[in-house]
Design an enzyme around this catalytic site. Sequence first.
Site, PDB file in Angstrom:
ATOM      1  N   PRO A  10       0.856  -1.195   0.000  1.00 53.10           N
ATOM      2  CA  PRO A  10       0.000   0.000   0.000  1.00 53.10           C
ATOM      3  C   PRO A  10       0.885   1.236   0.000  1.00 53.10           C
ATOM      4  CG  PRO A  10       0.036  -1.028   2.179  1.00 53.10           C
ATOM      5  CD  PRO A  10       0.788  -1.938   1.264  1.00 53.10           C
ATOM      6  N   MET A  11       0.654   2.146  -0.950  1.00 52.36           N
ATOM      7  CA  MET A  11       1.483   3.354  -1.067  1.00 52.36           C
ATOM      8  C   MET A  11       0.580   4.566  -1.223  1.00 52.36           C
ATOM      9  SD  MET A  11       4.619   1.972  -3.481  1.00 52.36           S
ATOM     10  CE  MET A  11       3.625   0.889  -4.525  1.00 52.36           C
ATOM     11  N   CYS A  93       3.254   2.868   9.042  1.00 56.01           N
ATOM     12  CA  CYS A  93       3.510   4.162   8.402  1.00 56.01           C
ATOM     13  C   CYS A  93       4.028   5.158   9.433  1.00 56.01           C
ATOM     14  CB  CYS A  93       2.244   4.697   7.752  1.00 56.01           C
ATOM     15  SG  CYS A  93       2.489   6.276   6.912  1.00 56.01           S
ATOM     16  N   HIS A 178       8.022  -4.660   7.506  1.00 56.42           N
ATOM     17  CA  HIS A 178       9.018  -3.816   6.847  1.00 56.42           C
ATOM     18  C   HIS A 178      10.290  -3.924   7.683  1.00 56.42           C
ATOM     19  CE1 HIS A 178       9.875   0.194   4.610  1.00 56.42           C
ATOM     20  NE2 HIS A 178      11.007  -0.419   4.917  1.00 56.42           N
ATOM     21  N   ASN A 218       9.060  -7.010   3.721  1.00 55.24           N
ATOM     22  CA  ASN A 218       8.916  -5.816   2.893  1.00 55.24           C
ATOM     23  C   ASN A 218      10.132  -4.916   3.118  1.00 55.24           C
ATOM     24  OD1 ASN A 218       7.138  -2.766   3.349  1.00 55.24           O
ATOM     25  ND2 ASN A 218       7.687  -3.592   1.373  1.00 55.24           N
ATOM     26  N   GLY A 219      10.537  -4.212   2.052  1.00 52.73           N
ATOM     27  CA  GLY A 219      11.595  -3.225   2.180  1.00 52.73           C
ATOM     28  C   GLY A 219      12.833  -3.548   1.362  1.00 52.73           C
ATOM     29  N   GLY A 220      13.087  -2.722   0.333  1.00 50.51           N
ATOM     30  CA  GLY A 220      14.343  -2.784  -0.393  1.00 50.51           C
ATOM     31  C   GLY A 220      14.524  -3.920  -1.372  1.00 50.51           C
ATOM     32  N   ARG A 241       8.051   0.581  -4.177  1.00 48.88           N
ATOM     33  CA  ARG A 241       8.309   1.504  -5.277  1.00 48.88           C
ATOM     34  C   ARG A 241       8.919   0.864  -6.505  1.00 48.88           C
ATOM     35  NH1 ARG A 241       6.851   3.739  -1.140  1.00 48.88           N
ATOM     36  NH2 ARG A 241       6.102   5.879  -1.066  1.00 48.88           N
TER      37      ARG A 241
END
Length: 336
Positions: A10-11, A93, A178, A218-220, A241
């Site tokens: 979700p972004m 977040c 994350h 999640n992350g990178g 992203r």
Amino acid sequence: MLDRRISVAPMMDWTDRHCRFFLRGFSPDVLLYTEMITAAAILRGERARLLRFDPEEHPLALQLGGSEPRGLAAAARAGEEAGYDEINLNCGCPSDRVASGAFGACLMREPGRVADCVAEMSAAVRVPVTVKMRIGVVSAGARDARGAVADYTEGDFESLCGFVAGVRAAGCQVAIVHARKAVLGGLSPKDNREVPPLRYEVVRRLKQAFSALPIVVNGGLRDAETVHAALAWCDGVMLGREAYHRPFVLAELHRTLATAGSATPTRAALIERMTRYCERELAAGERLGAITRHMLGLYAGEPGAREFRRALSEGARAAGAGAELLRQVIPTAARA
């Protein structure tokens, strides 16, 4: 049962319904998430508009923001009634505007409250309730904040395990983690994605501690090689992203993870799919630019990518621009 091996995070301001429809074209299996929607907005606002999605977006999860158990339960029920396949609670977040509303990463400091929220949500719906979190939180104004961001102590891990144990007991079916700490205050959301170091080993250790609980990291993670490496020890990988800026990574992963013979979509086919979608949405009163702004990464890494981005961005702003623009801006190199 949902296939959680690959999902798109979700972004905020990005994963709206137009973005999700576009990303669905790259893989029929990837689990998509809405941008965070607050429970209060659903209960007091334009529920139908906020929860609207196209059936092609399935499988699809709704991410909620909030900290009041009854309100979250009511919003979760509305999400299930709207047809979402999962309800996710945002506890990751770190943005100031989220923290000021008493939800997001700051909730990791209130494990009892989060457990109450998860329990109420789980009792209200039949679809899975999940939680997205960080591996820890640090206040920017705290003494030795820089050191606290850089280090990860046994105490940090014990706090994370306590948080996960609480939400699992309350009914959380999947933990999405994350692999960075969140810094509350003092860092922008962008810096919060880059300054705190990634610690995949913490998530891996968490999976070992909670072997029966599905855990998504999640992350990178940016390419098929690192994703496959992570899938060797966790239950799923959530891309952020990278999936937005280079969406073909989703097709690459689908090809390697799906059954033999799975076809990779061509960019020409994706253009035609989105042209039809734009025609329908424009007829319903939508702006062309609201859709095409999510498509700028279609030719990422390919000859003519810059030409495509410029032509699509400028063309969508032109008076009278219609869905046919998508065919017109296919890069010259791709037409050869």
